[in-house]
Design a protein around this motif. Structure first.
Motif, PDB file in Angstrom:
ATOM      1  N   ARG A 186       6.353   4.046   1.773  1.00 57.35           N
ATOM      2  CA  ARG A 186       7.271   3.188   1.556  1.00 57.35           C
ATOM      3  C   ARG A 186       8.536   3.488   0.946  1.00 57.35           C
ATOM      4  O   ARG A 186       8.533   4.338   0.201  1.00 57.35           O
ATOM      5  CB  ARG A 186       6.317   2.399   0.158  1.00 57.35           C
ATOM      6  CG  ARG A 186       5.716   3.521  -0.629  1.00 57.35           C
ATOM      7  CD  ARG A 186       4.566   2.790  -1.663  1.00 57.35           C
ATOM      8  NE  ARG A 186       3.799   3.990  -2.377  1.00 57.35           N
ATOM      9  CZ  ARG A 186       2.700   4.316  -1.829  1.00 57.35           C
ATOM     10  NH1 ARG A 186       2.138   3.965  -0.938  1.00 57.35           N
ATOM     11  NH2 ARG A 186       2.225   5.111  -2.889  1.00 57.35           N
ATOM     12  N   GLY A 194       4.372   0.311   4.045  1.00 53.94           N
ATOM     13  CA  GLY A 194       3.957   0.841   2.737  1.00 53.94           C
ATOM     14  C   GLY A 194       2.827  -0.251   1.961  1.00 53.94           C
ATOM     15  O   GLY A 194       2.902  -0.424   0.804  1.00 53.94           O
ATOM     16  N   ARG A 197      -1.930   1.855  -1.041  1.00 51.10           N
ATOM     17  CA  ARG A 197      -1.342   2.486  -2.199  1.00 51.10           C
ATOM     18  C   ARG A 197      -2.281   3.550  -2.727  1.00 51.10           C
ATOM     19  O   ARG A 197      -2.151   4.115  -3.498  1.00 51.10           O
ATOM     20  CB  ARG A 197      -1.174   1.511  -3.352  1.00 51.10           C
ATOM     21  CG  ARG A 197       0.245   0.541  -3.093  1.00 51.10           C
ATOM     22  CD  ARG A 197       1.155   1.474  -2.662  1.00 51.10           C
ATOM     23  NE  ARG A 197       2.522   0.367  -2.725  1.00 51.10           N
ATOM     24  CZ  ARG A 197       3.326   0.089  -3.207  1.00 51.10           C
ATOM     25  NH1 ARG A 197       3.647   0.773  -4.464  1.00 51.10           N
ATOM     26  NH2 ARG A 197       4.542  -0.616  -2.589  1.00 51.10           N
TER      27      ARG A 197
END
Length: 263
Positions: A186, A194, A197
């Motif tokens: 990202r 991206g 996470r």
């Protein structure tokens, strides 16, 4: 070996040259960039990555053809298709990837998305934690587990197994690593998505094919001769010395030099 400051500066310059929006239109990543729904991006991106060997124009054309067959709404098609909907896929082929393979891929996606919201979970199965990050995530273990998960459905066609690489077979896993780069990396440059996470970009492995291998060897970033998993690990270890937080950004430089500039 201590990384060369001059080489790092040169590669950083090449990363900046290719990691920009103008890179997208002529690259297969342009296909998932047509979507905004995360699941559409994941599904389109995965197919594009799996198709990514050979001529880039052909890869884009065949990926677009498949998206059209899935009514340009791959996530909805995956979840809600009927047997009749699948009939229009029977003529699809890209190199050695045929309708048998495609139907199994769709069955896997339907199975997975019936249990999870994101394809990221398919790469987190060895880890129980489902928090902001998968503690201790390790690419080799994750890719090997993904391979076994992907082929865990009943009546897996033997021929389809060749389309998903695994470190257990000492493959460089170039296409899966490229897909992970797209989903995990990202920045604000508009190429990689991206979206995921729970996997850190510092844990990714650099996508390695013959073009990247050739360039890496010229820069003495790679000594191993076979283009395999151990070579991908060796190259990534060298790139970590340039940027410990984001080693695979240098894929832009090595790919651009090898494919675009014929370095």
């Amino acid at each position: 070996m201590k990384p060369s400051v001059d080489l790092r500066t040169f590669l950083d310059k090449k990363v900046a040259e290719y990691n920009r929006p103008s890179f997208v239109p002529g690259d297969p990543i342009s296909v998932p960039h047509q979507y905004t729904l995360q699941q559409d991006i994941e599904i389109a991106g995965f197919f594009v990555a799996i198709f990514s060997w050979g001529n880039r124009t052909t890869i884009i054309r065949k990926s677009e053809e498949l998206m059209q067959l899935m009514d340009r709404a791959p996530y909805q098609f995956i979840l809600h298709h009927t047997d009749n909907d699948l009939k229009k896929l029977l003529g699809f082929r890209h190199r050695t990837f045929n309708a048998t393979d495609l139907l199994y891929f769709i069955a896997f996606f339907r199975h997975h998305y019936s249990h999870y919201d994101s394809l990221e979970d398919a790469f987190l199965r060895p880890w129980e934690e489902r928090g902001p990050a998968a503690e201790g995530w390790q690419a080799e273990r994750a890719l090997s587990a993904f391979y076994h998960y992907f082929f865990s459905l009943d009546e897996t066609p033997p021929r389809t197994r060749k389309h998903i690489a695994s470190p257990e077979k000492n493959s460089s896993c170039k296409r899966i690593n490229m897909f992970l780069r797209w989903m995990v990396r990202r920045d604000s440059n508009g190429v990689d998505f991206g979206l995921w996470r729970r996997i850190g970009p510092e844990k990714l492995i650099c996508p390695l094919d013959l073009h990247v291998s050739r360039v890496a060897k010229r820069f003495e970033l790679l000594t191993r001769v076979p283009t395999d998993w151990l070579a991908a690990l060796e190259l990534t270890e060298r790139l970590l010395a340039f940027d410990p937080a984001d080693p695979v950004k240098y894929d832009f430089a090595l790919f651009g030099l090898g494919v675009m500039e014929k370095f």
